[in-house]
Design a protein around this motif. Structure first.
Motif: not given
Length: 295
Positions: A54-56, A112-113, A118-119, A281-283
């Motif tokens: 789950d992420s933005i 990059f993505l 993550g940010t 924390h990289a997605i």
């Protein structure tokens, strides 16, 4: 209220900044050529972008630029918009292009993505934690070298706001500046004389310094290492006559998701958090050749 309403817009950095970011990333990954990609036939192929947690979603302009740098004719069909919430197992995009270019651009585009998502994702958690308090979540200059504009963009996508971009666009008076000038008042006067058009942020370490900064006036005051009782008194002072809340108060340092809500409920206006861009924390994302799975 949507993040767009809070943030104004999701405008990314200028195209030349994104292109420069991408050029550096591809140069360090490809060197003088992708030796493994040459094992693939140079034919038309497809790929799909899979989200594994789950992420933005954030970073589409950089993802697209990576692939278009190697194949200007690549077709990228996004199923989500920048700033959307994505769930585990969701296909975010499909691509049509040359097989070699798709795999050569894979790692840089995902880097990059996944980093910017993550940010944005962690920023959204902090924004949600202070919802209803009126406190604004700010970033800091604790960014990945070379990616400051990208990460600060990701903070905006996540619903936060940007502190100063660098050492050039705002004056921030800290302990060393006050010590050199002799007092808060002298430091403020010197800053105004030298940089009259720039925002002026003043860090204070006591209620006496706070009163001095309020009296002299500035853009924002950072209350440093105040306990809860001091924070509440600082808010009372800043909102009482003759100041009447005209100068926002900012808190920084020692802030995490466990302590955040209580700090916001003390009534401060802004909370700056280095971990938004420092503790990345990289997605988990992947790009796979072939059509996406059915369903």
């Amino acid at each position: 209220m949507s993040r767009a309403a809070v943030n104004g817009d999701f405008l990314p950095p200028p195209a030349e900044v994104i292109e420069a970011d991408v050029a550096r990333a591809l140069a360090e990954d490809l060197g003088n050529g992708d030796v493994t990609a040459t094992l693939l036939p140079d034919v038309a192929d497809s790929a799909y972008l899979l989200c594994k947690e789950d992420s933005i979603v954030c970073g589409r302009p950089w993802f697209d630029a990576c692939h278009r740098a190697l194949d200007p004719d690549v077709r990228i069909d996004w199923r989500v918009s920048e700033g959307d919430r994505a769930g585990k197992g969701m296909v975010l995009a499909t691509l049509q292009g040359r097989a070699r270019s798709l795999v050569s651009a894979e790692r840089a585009s995902l880097n990059f993505l996944q980093t910017l998502s993550g940010t944005a994702t962690v920023t959204a958690r902090y924004v949600e934690a202070v919802r209803g308090t009126g406190a604004l979540i700010l970033d800091t200059r604790k960014t990945i070298p070379g990616l400051r504009l990208a990460q600060k963009y990701a903070v905006r996508v996540g619903g936060g706001a940007n502190h100063r971009m660098g050492l050039y666009d705002a004056v921030m008076l800290k302990e060393n500046h006050v010590r050199a000038a002799g007092s808060i008042t002298a430091a403020i006067h010197a800053a105004r004389a030298m940089h009259p058009s720039l925002p002026l942020i003043v860090e204070v370490e006591s209620l006496a310094q706070l009163e001095e900064a309020l009296r002299e006036g500035c853009t924002r005051i950072l209350v440093d290492d105040f306990d809860a009782a001091m924070r509440r008194e600082a808010v009372r002072m800043a909102r009482s006559a003759p100041f009447n809340g005209t100068i926002p108060l900012e808190v920084s340092g020692g802030v995490d998701l466990e302590t955040l809500r209580a700090i916001a409920e003390d009534g401060v206006d802004c909370i700056s958090i280095g971990g938004l861009t420092k503790h990345v924390h990289a997605i988990d994302l992947s790009l796979k050749l072939g059509p996406p799975p059915a369903g």
